[in-house]
Design a protein around this motif. Structure first.
Motif, short mmCIF file in Angstrom:
data_model
loop_
_atom_site.label_atom_id
_atom_site.label_comp_id
_atom_site.label_asym_id
_atom_site.label_seq_id
_atom_site.Cartn_x
_atom_site.Cartn_y
_atom_site.Cartn_z
N PRO A 439 29.05 -10.37 17.87
CA PRO A 439 28.09 -10.90 16.90
C PRO A 439 28.48 -10.55 15.47
O PRO A 439 29.05 -9.47 15.21
N ALA A 440 28.17 -11.45 14.54
CA ALA A 440 28.52 -11.22 13.13
C ALA A 440 27.89 -9.94 12.61
O ALA A 440 28.47 -9.24 11.77
N ALA A 441 26.70 -9.61 13.12
CA ALA A 441 26.03 -8.39 12.67
C ALA A 441 26.80 -7.13 13.05
O ALA A 441 26.62 -6.07 12.45
N GLN A 442 27.66 -7.27 14.07
CA GLN A 442 28.48 -6.13 14.51
C GLN A 442 29.90 -6.18 13.96
O GLN A 442 30.76 -5.44 14.42
N GLY A 443 30.14 -7.06 13.04
CA GLY A 443 31.45 -7.13 12.41
C GLY A 443 32.26 -8.37 12.75
O GLY A 443 33.32 -8.60 12.17
N GLY A 444 31.79 -9.18 13.72
CA GLY A 444 32.51 -10.38 14.10
C GLY A 444 33.78 -10.09 14.87
O GLY A 444 34.05 -8.96 15.29
#
Length: 506
Positions: A439-444
Motif C-alpha cells: 500500500p502507498a501508505a506503507q511506502g509503495g
C-alpha cells in the motif's frame, strides 16, 4: 439557319460520373486498407496478450507446485518429528512396563511412518517434474514458432500469418538461448557441471530454487523448526544435525534471524528429542518415579548412503543396528538423490541475476512479442481480387514511379517479406509481471520481488520498447521484414519515439 448544338451536358455528366466512380473506388480501397490495418493490429495485440496470459498462468502454476513441494517437505519433517517423539515414548514405556506396547505393533507403526516419509519426499520431487512439464509445454506448444500467435491470428482472419522466426524475442526472454528444458537433461547438465542460469538465460531457472524452497520450508513454522513441540527439534541439515545445539525453535517471527536463513542444508532429514521426563500413560500401574527417557532421534539420508539412524532408549548410538531384523537404511531411508549427496528435490526458481539487473530489464520480468503479416500477393488474394485495387504510374521530371495496389492482377513484383508494399505487418508486446504491491501508505513498491513461491503473476499489453534488449526493428528484420525494419529505423532517425527512451536504439 444554324444547327442546334446538343450533347454537351452528356459529356460533362460522363466525366463527372467517372470522377465520382474513381473517388468511390479510392474510398473503398483506402477504407479496406484502414480496416485491414486495424484488424491485423488488434489480432497482434490479442496474440501478445494471450501469450502473456498463458505465461502468467504457467508461472502461477509453477508457484503453486513449488508451494505444494514445500508443504510435502514440511509434512515429511513433521512425520520425522513424530517418529522421534513416539520413539522416546516407546522407550519410556519399555523401561517402566515392558511389553505393554507389543514390539510387533511398534515396529509396524514405525515402518508405516517411515514409508510415509519416503512417499512425501517422492511426491515433492514429482512436483518439480510437473512444474518443469508445464514450463516445457508453454515453450514448445505456445511460444516456439509463434504457435499461439498463429492460432489467434487464424481465428481472427485465416489470411493472417505468424512467421515462426518472430518467436525469437519471446523465447529468449523466457529461456535465453537454451533448449526446452527436460528433467533428465537438466540433471545430467548439473552433474556434468555445465548447467548455468545467469544474465541472458531467461526468466526461469529450471533448477535454481533449491535454497529458497528449503528456507521456505523451514520458515513455514519458524525458519528452523517445522513443529511446535517443546523440547524437540526437526529439520534438514548435515549428518551432525541430530545432536547439534545450533538448531533452535523460534517462538515468534520477531525472533527470527535473517542471517541464518542460508545456514540450513538439505543433506538429510532429522528429528531429535532429548532431556525430558516422559510419563508412561499406558502402564497398568503408574511407576513411582516417571522414567527419564534418553535421547531419541531419527535421521534419514538419500537411498545411496547407508548412514540412516534411529536411536531411542535401549537402541543406543550409532543407531544403525537392525530394527526388527531390518537395518535403518532400509526402513528410514529416503529416495535416491539426483546430485549427491542430498535429499532435497529440485525446485524451479526465478533468475536472480536478471532480477538484480533492475529496471533496465524490468527486473527480469519477460516481455513477449507477437508478429503478424498479411501478404497482398498471396494465392488467396490473387484468387479473389478486389475490384477497387488500382495500379498507379506516376511521371515526374522525366522519372517514372509505380505503386501497385492491384497485386491480385499479377503486376506485383515476385518479392518476399522484405517488400513493404506487398506485406502488411503488425508487432505487439505483452508483459508478464509480478503483482503484489505494498500500500502507498506503507511506502509503495513490491511486498517482495518477483518469485516462484507466490502465485501473483499477471499479464498486460505494453510498448514494444523500453527495456535494454527491446529492439523491435531487429525482431522485424530477423523475421524477414527487412524493409519494414529499415523504415522503422528511418522514422527513429528523424525523431519518432514509440514509447521507449529517446536514447534506445532500434
Amino acid at each position: 439557319m444554324r444547327r442546334a448544338r446538343r450533347g454537351q451536358a452528356l459529356v460533362f455528366f460522363a466525366l463527372t460520373l467517372l470522377l465520382l466512380a474513381l473517388m468511390v473506388l479510392m474510398t473503398l480501397g483506402f477504407g479496406m486498407r484502414a480496416k485491414e490495418r486495424v484488424e491485423i493490429q488488434m489480432a497482434a495485440d490479442a496474440a501478445a496478450y494471450s501469450q502473456a496470459v498463458a505465461t502468467a498462468r504457467a508461472f502461477n502454476a509453477i508457484a503453486v507446485m513449488n508451494r505444494a513441494q514445500v508443504a510435502h517437505m514440511v509434512a515429511m519433517a513433521g512425520t520425522q518429528s513424530l517418529i522421534s517423539n513416539s520413539s522416546q515414548e516407546y522407550a519410556a514405556h519399555d523401561v517402566a512396563c515392558p511389553g505393554v506396547i507389543p514390539p510387533p505393533v511398534w515396529f509396524a507403526a514405525d515402518t508405516a511412518a517411515a514409508t510415509q516419509v519416503q512417499q512425501l519426499q517422492g511426491r515433492a520431487g514429482n512436483m518439480y517434474r510437473a512444474g518443469l512439464n508445464i514450463y516445457g509445454r508453454l515453450l514448445s506448444d505456445h511460444i516456439a514458432r509463434q504457435d499461439l500467435t498463429r492460432r489467434v491470428a487464424q481465428t481472427v482472419n485465416p489470411e493472417l500469418r505468424a512467421p515462426p522466426e518472430g518467436a525469437a524475442k519471446s523465447f529468449s526472454e523466457l529461456n535465453g538461448g537454451n533448449d526446452v528444458p527436460e528433467r533428465d537433461a537438466v540433471i545430467q547438465s548439473i552433474k556434468a557441471g555445465t548447467y548455468s542460469c545467469g544474465v541472458g538465460d531467461g526468466t526461469l531457472c529450471p533448477s535454481g530454487g533449491g535454497i529458497p524452497a528449503l528456507n521456505a520450508t523451514m520458515g513455514s513454522m519458524g525458519w528452523t523448526w517445522v513443529h511446535n513441540r517443546p523440547g524437540g527439534s526437526a529439520g534438514f541439515g548435515t549428518g551432525g544435525a541430530a545432536v547439534s545445539t545450533a538448531f533452535r525453535r523460534y517462538g515468534s517471527a520477531s525472533q527470527m534471524d535473517p542471517s541464518t536463513y542460508n545456514t540450513i542444508s538439505g543433506r538429510n532429514s532429522t528429528a531429535h528429542d532429548h532431556g525430558r521426563v516422559v510419563y508412561p500413560s499406558r502402564c497398568p500401574t503408574a511407576p513411582p518415579i516417571p522414567p527419564v527417557a534418553l535421547d531419541a532421534w531419527v535421521m534419514s539420508d538419500e537411498l545411496q548412503t547407508h548412514e540412516d539412524q534411529h536411536v531411542y532408549g535401549a537402541r543406543l548410538p550409532p543407531g544403525q543396528a537392525p530394527e526388527d531384523g531390518v537395518p535403518p537404511y532400509e526402513t528410514h531411508t529416503l529416495g535416491a538423490c539426483v546430485v549427491c549427496p542430498g535429499i532435497w528435490p529440485y525446485s524451479i526458481g526465478y533468475n536472480v541475476d536478471e532480477l538484480q539487473a533492475g529496471a533496465s530489464n524490468h527486473f527480469g520480468q519477460p516481455k513477449l512479442y507477437s508478429i503478424l503479416y498479411r501478404d497482398y500477393a498471396s494465392d488467396e488474394r490473387r484468387a479473389r481480387p478486389d475490384p477497387w485495387n488500382l495500379f498507379f504510374r506516376f511521371r515526374f521530371a522525366g522519372t517514372e514511379t509505380e505503386f501497385d495496389n492491384s497485386s491480385p492482377l499479377g503486376r506485383i513484383r515476385p518479392t518476399g517479406r522484405e517488400d513493404v508494399q506487398r506485406n502488411q505487418v503488425a508487432l505487439s508486446a505483452g508483459q508478464v509481471y509480478y503483482h503484489r504491491p505494498r500500500p502507498a501508505a506503507q511506502g509503495g513498491g513490491w511486498r517482495e520481488p518477483p518469485n516462484f513461491l507466490n502465485p501473483f503473476w499477471r499479464a498486460t499489453l505494453v510498448s514494444a520498447e523500453g527495456s535494454r534488449d527491446d529492439r523491435p526493428a531487429d525482431s522485424l528484420g530477423a523475421a524477414g521484414f527487412s524493409g519494414h525494419a529499415r523504415t522503422l529505423r528511418e522514422l527513429h532517425s528523424v525523431g519518432y519515439r514509440g514509447g521507449g527512451p529517446s536514447d534506445r536504439g532500434y
